[in-house]
Design an enzyme around this catalytic site. Sequence first.
Site, PDB file in Angstrom:
ATOM      1  N   ASN A 145      60.218  73.141  -3.860  1.00 19.83           N
ATOM      2  CA  ASN A 145      61.496  73.857  -3.809  1.00 19.83           C
ATOM      3  C   ASN A 145      61.771  74.450  -2.421  1.00 19.83           C
ATOM      4  O   ASN A 145      62.928  74.706  -2.087  1.00 19.83           O
ATOM      5  CB  ASN A 145      61.477  74.957  -4.891  1.00 19.83           C
TER       6      ASN A 145
ATOM      7  N   LYS B 200      67.656  65.342   2.337  1.00 19.26           N
ATOM      8  CA  LYS B 200      67.750  65.414   0.870  1.00 19.26           C
ATOM      9  C   LYS B 200      68.032  64.037   0.270  1.00 19.26           C
ATOM     10  O   LYS B 200      67.580  63.740  -0.837  1.00 19.26           O
ATOM     11  CB  LYS B 200      68.831  66.418   0.460  1.00 19.26           C
TER      12      LYS B 200
ATOM     13  N   TYR C  55      70.305  67.820   7.176  1.00 18.41           N
ATOM     14  CA  TYR C  55      69.980  68.241   5.798  1.00 18.41           C
ATOM     15  C   TYR C  55      70.352  67.127   4.809  1.00 18.41           C
ATOM     16  O   TYR C  55      69.578  66.814   3.900  1.00 18.41           O
ATOM     17  CB  TYR C  55      70.753  69.523   5.514  1.00 18.41           C
TER      18      TYR C  55
HETATM   19  N1  LIG Z   1      71.249  77.747  -1.866  1.00 23.45           N
HETATM   20  C1  LIG Z   1      71.930  76.620  -1.928  1.00 23.45           C
HETATM   21  O1  LIG Z   1      73.171  76.582  -1.726  1.00 23.45           O
HETATM   22  C2  LIG Z   1      71.222  75.330  -2.275  1.00 23.45           C
HETATM   23  C3  LIG Z   1      72.002  74.244  -2.710  1.00 23.45           C
HETATM   24  C4  LIG Z   1      71.386  73.045  -3.006  1.00 23.45           C
HETATM   25  C5  LIG Z   1      70.001  72.932  -2.866  1.00 23.45           C
HETATM   26  N2  LIG Z   1      69.264  73.995  -2.445  1.00 23.45           N
HETATM   27  C6  LIG Z   1      67.824  73.803  -2.282  1.00 23.45           C
HETATM   28  O2  LIG Z   1      67.131  74.713  -3.131  1.00 23.45           O
HETATM   29  C7  LIG Z   1      65.857  75.040  -2.561  1.00 23.45           C
HETATM   30  C8  LIG Z   1      65.701  76.556  -2.533  1.00 23.45           C
HETATM   31  O3  LIG Z   1      66.733  77.095  -1.724  1.00 23.45           O
HETATM   32  P1  LIG Z   1      67.143  78.634  -1.716  1.00 23.45           P
HETATM   33  O4  LIG Z   1      68.623  78.676  -1.728  1.00 23.45           O
HETATM   34  O5  LIG Z   1      66.374  79.383  -2.739  1.00 23.45           O
HETATM   35  O6  LIG Z   1      66.656  79.036  -0.245  1.00 23.45           O
HETATM   36  P2  LIG Z   1      66.104  80.430   0.307  1.00 23.45           P
HETATM   37  O7  LIG Z   1      66.606  81.558  -0.508  1.00 23.45           O
HETATM   38  O8  LIG Z   1      66.385  80.412   1.771  1.00 23.45           O
HETATM   39  O9  LIG Z   1      64.525  80.316   0.060  1.00 23.45           O
HETATM   40  C9  LIG Z   1      63.742  79.407   0.797  1.00 23.45           C
HETATM   41  C10 LIG Z   1      62.280  79.558   0.350  1.00 23.45           C
HETATM   42  O10 LIG Z   1      61.490  78.635   1.095  1.00 23.45           O
HETATM   43  C11 LIG Z   1      60.415  79.340   1.728  1.00 23.45           C
HETATM   44  N3  LIG Z   1      60.096  78.675   2.993  1.00 23.45           N
HETATM   45  C12 LIG Z   1      60.939  78.446   4.033  1.00 23.45           C
HETATM   46  N4  LIG Z   1      60.272  77.854   5.035  1.00 23.45           N
HETATM   47  C13 LIG Z   1      58.990  77.686   4.619  1.00 23.45           C
HETATM   48  C14 LIG Z   1      57.820  77.154   5.212  1.00 23.45           C
HETATM   49  N5  LIG Z   1      57.824  76.656   6.465  1.00 23.45           N
HETATM   50  N6  LIG Z   1      56.679  77.160   4.498  1.00 23.45           N
HETATM   51  C15 LIG Z   1      56.647  77.667   3.245  1.00 23.45           C
HETATM   52  N7  LIG Z   1      57.721  78.181   2.637  1.00 23.45           N
HETATM   53  C16 LIG Z   1      58.873  78.197   3.316  1.00 23.45           C
HETATM   54  C17 LIG Z   1      60.960  80.759   1.921  1.00 23.45           C
HETATM   55  O11 LIG Z   1      59.951  81.751   2.015  1.00 23.45           O
HETATM   56  P3  LIG Z   1      59.315  82.238   3.424  1.00 23.45           P
HETATM   57  O12 LIG Z   1      60.459  82.387   4.373  1.00 23.45           O
HETATM   58  O13 LIG Z   1      58.590  83.506   3.109  1.00 23.45           O
HETATM   59  O14 LIG Z   1      58.378  81.140   3.807  1.00 23.45           O
HETATM   60  C18 LIG Z   1      61.719  80.944   0.611  1.00 23.45           C
HETATM   61  O15 LIG Z   1      60.806  81.282  -0.408  1.00 23.45           O
HETATM   62  C19 LIG Z   1      65.847  74.385  -1.173  1.00 23.45           C
HETATM   63  O16 LIG Z   1      65.134  73.189  -1.232  1.00 23.45           O
HETATM   64  C20 LIG Z   1      67.320  74.120  -0.889  1.00 23.45           C
HETATM   65  O17 LIG Z   1      67.487  73.046  -0.008  1.00 23.45           O
HETATM   66  C21 LIG Z   1      69.841  75.194  -2.168  1.00 23.45           C
END
Ligand SMILES: NC(=O)c1ccc[n+]([C@@H]2O[C@H](COP(=O)([O-])OP(=O)(O)OC[C@H]3O[C@@H](n4cnc5c(N)ncnc54)[C@H](OP(=O)(O)O)[C@@H]3O)[C@@H](O)[C@H]2O)c1
Length: 269
Positions: free
Chosen positions: A91, A158, A154
């Site tokens: 994730n 994906k 991105y």
């Molecule tokens: N939000 C959206 O609009 C959206 C839409 C479609 C898909 N998604 C996908 O859903 C997933 C979760 O997104 P989100 O919206 O929850 O993002 P988010 O709130 O920015 O959370 C990202 C998570 O990834 C961790 N992370 C980032 N870089 C990392 C690294 N180098 N190593 C280990 N952990 C890392 C972060 O924790 P740390 O910074 O502490 O490492 C955090 O826990 C992603 O794959 C995203 O592409 C999101």
Amino acid sequence: MELQDKRVLLTGASGGIGKEVAKALEAKGAKLLLVARNSNKLEALKDSLEFPHQHEILVADLSTDGGLEKVKQTCLNLSQKGQRIDVLINNAGSNQFSFLAQRTTASIELEIRLNLLVPMLLSQSALSWISRPGIILNVGSTFGSIGFPGYTTYCAAKSGLQRFSEALDRELDGSGIRTLYLAPRATDTSLNDHLVNQMNQKLGNKSDSPTIVAEHVIDILEKEQAARWIGWPEKIFARINQILPTVVSNSIRKQQDTIHHFINQVHGK
Ligand SMILES: NC(=O)c1ccc[n+]([C@@H]2O[C@H](COP(=O)([O-])OP(=O)(O)OC[C@H]3O[C@@H](n4cnc5c(N)ncnc54)[C@H](OP(=O)(O)O)[C@@H]3O)[C@@H](O)[C@H]2O)c1
């Protein structure tokens, strides 16, 4: 898969979607290994869960070889203790809303690494420690199916993740390991800054709460559905884009001025 008493490794656990997924999995009786870089956030998440003592945290930067090795060793150790991981949820992800021309090579590499290469390498690693039956769930995006200005890297990552998931699921057919792919649309988390949120509002793009995504995560795992796209009309656009990409190009062309207006603001113009 029935999730009661299953052990789930969740990357990106401390993020907007990750936190809700962790809560939803706990409610189903799963035991969690929560992975991210920031230990304070992981501890806070663990403490916020109903039965913190049932869960573990693992601090690892997945963009590094050392971080990936740490995950592997932890999972192999658990496996030796008879506590195999049953579900891996890839994730963790990140993106930058920006023109390709403005991106550094390093930022492009990192985005591809975290969103595509890391799930691929963790999936490969999982083959040596995941249970059979076991599930690998890769979290993609609507942008894996629809190329969108400002998100070239991105979208590429994906999109690759979707095809990787499909290929691995077919490669492992009959092995007891499933590989699933879930594509959320825009979701209310800090992944999207205020300019992206403003743009989505202006374009009429809907944004889901992370709890909706978490519900889909539970459902896709329980049903072991190979792939799922969240939200109307996004799931239809994803299909139309495959068959009639010009229709989608024409639609995005009408939004071009708005999209460029917001990307230019990101670049301070
Ligand atoms: N939000 C959206 O609009 C959206 C839409 C479609 C898909 N998604 C996908 O859903 C997933 C979760 O997104 P989100 O919206 O929850 O993002 P988010 O709130 O920015 O959370 C990202 C998570 O990834 C961790 N992370 C980032 N870089 C990392 C690294 N180098 N190593 C280990 N952990 C890392 C972060 O924790 P740390 O910074 O502490 O490492 C955090 O826990 C992603 O794959 C995203 O592409 C999101």
